[in-house]
Design a protein around this motif. Structure first.
Motif: not given
Ligand SMILES: [Zn+2]
Length: 444
Positions: A184-186, A201-202, A208-210, A401-402
């Motif tokens: 679940d992205d949220d 780094d989560t 805008k990325r997981i 970036p992460p």
């Protein structure tokens, strides 16, 4: 007893950390893990690595020394069952170091070996020599390359890690391996917001990325990186996802910069990683594929540095560099090019040597050593002129970036963690800071 294991995975599946997780459960009745299991990232540039170049060590407090034989049997049987022997690049290694008799020279030798496995390029025979010299029990499979990482990880379990972080790795049910991960992205963004800066780094805000879940068919569902077991457990408790088969909290050398060697530009060798002081000697240019290349020099030697396309917005900072800027570059060297992980800009040149201006345009060079000429009115000048330039960046520390971070690379948020006042700062691809090395010196 310490069990070291390496090189059981392949590019297409499995993961040595998962084998570790399975073993931890199988060995539960024989003893307890002392502290944490270790996840050790080895030199990221070695040619034979499988995927993340991860080795593990399990430091075990045995209930009875009578079980040693049985434990060794369980470990080797599990490796033989789970390792991807079909992959020619998978060459598992297992070492067992007993609880007694580890001291003095052996400890020193192992400690040096372990560090070299992270910073240098080792030969299989170097591992074998140490194993034989100190009578360490081992099992090497196929070409036995895995003995290098297995011994290095076990060595760190003995000598300790000078700096470490934690990663909670959650694993998938076997029936789901190879299918799309259900997360679940949220809940991931919420977990990050609730635990940052103690975890990192989560997610990647800028892009805008997981970024904490792989896309490969391996058993890993996701990994949460952070500064303590409590922090990663807290974030974990907030994430909603498909069933987690099991999870393990590893202590690790990830995000510590352990791979970096402080050196001069002239000492640089391929396949190692460095911190180098220098001056920008050729301005950045963007090449095909969107990679940005510039050159640093320290008066004696010069080296190309690259911010590759996957480093995304970081390239925007790099493009702003000019000749004469003083920088400290951090990264791995391959094919005589340093792959930037971080950069510290210590001083920006306010002057630039440019072709003279005439009729509203820069004069053109007539030829090497032959001066400059205005195309419009024909005026000639012998030399370039020094002009003051307007700079659009500030001195400071900048990082990739992460989404582009390498396992061993220390994020600025970890430097920042030593400055309480800025602990509430939100994650950015570029963060301006004072010199972390100075901070560390002051604090120690
Ligand atoms: Zn002119």
């Amino acid at each position: 007893m310490i069990i070291g294991i390496d090189d059981t995975d392949s590019k297409n599946g499995m993961c040595t950390t998962y084998l570790g997780a399975v073993l931890i459960e199988k060995l539960k009745s024989y003893g307890t893990i002392i502290g944490y299991p270790l996840l050790i990232r080895l030199n990221p540039n070695v040619k034979y690595k499988t995927r993340g170049n991860a080795a593990i060590a399990l430091p075990l407090q045995l209930k009875s020394s009578k079980d040693v034989g049985q434990i060794k049997h369980i470990v080797t049987a599990t490796v033989e069952d789970m390792a991807v022997f079909s992959d020619e690049n998978t060459n598992p290694g297992v070492v067992f170091i007993g609880e007694t008799g580890v001291r003095g020279k052996m400890l020193d030798d192992l400690s040096i070996f372990s560090r070299r496995a992270v910073q240098d390029v080792l030969e299989i025979r170097e591992a074998l020599e140490l194993l034989e010299r100190y009578g360490i029990s081992y099992h090497g499979y196929k070409n036995m390359r895995g003995l290098i990482g297995a011994l290095a990880a076990a060595g760190f379990a003995l000598s300790g890690l000078p700096d470490s972080t934690f990663e909670l790795i959650a694993y998938r049910e076997k029936k789901r391996w190879g299918t799309q991960r259900q997360i679940d992205d949220d809940s991931v963004w919420e977990a990050d917001a609730a635990s940052s800066p103690d975890t990192w780094d989560t997610v990647d805000y800028e892009n805008k990325r997981i970024v904490f879940a792989p896309h490969s068919p391996d058993p890993i569902l996701f990994g949460i990186r952070g500064k303590s077991e409590r922090a990663v457990e807290h974030a974990f408790s907030l994430i909603r996802s498909e069933a987690v088969e099991r999870y393990v909290v590893y202590r690790t050398n990830q995000n510590t910069d352990m791979h970096l060697i402080q050196a001069s530009v002239s000492d640089v060798r391929d396949d190692r990683s460095y911190i180098l002081n220098g001056r920008v000697s050729r301005s950045p240019r963007t090449i095909e594929g969107g990679h940005v290349i510039f050159e640093v020099a320290d008066g004696r030697s010069a080296l190309e540095c690259a911010a590759f396309e996957p480093t995304k917005n970081f390239r925007g900072i790099i493009r702003q560099l000019h000749t004469g800027d003083e920088v400290v570059v951090y990264g791995s060297v391959k094919d005589k090019t340093l792959n930037l992980e971080k950069i510290r800009i210590t001083s920006l040149s306010q002057h630039e040597l440019l072709n003279p201006l005439c009729c509203g345009k820069r004069m053109k060079s007539v030829g090497r050593g032959q001066g400059y000429r205005c195309k419009k009115c024909g005026t000639a000048r012998e030399e370039q002129v020094i002009e003051t330039v307007q700079r659009n960046i500030s001195p400071g520390f900048y990082e990739v970036p992460p989404c582009a971070r390498r396992h061993l690379s220390k994020p600025l948020i970890r430097f920042e963690a030593t400055v309480a006042a800025s602990s509430c700062a939100r994650w950015h691809a570029s963060v301006q800071l004072i010199d972390p090395h100075e901070q560390e010196r002051t604090l120690s």
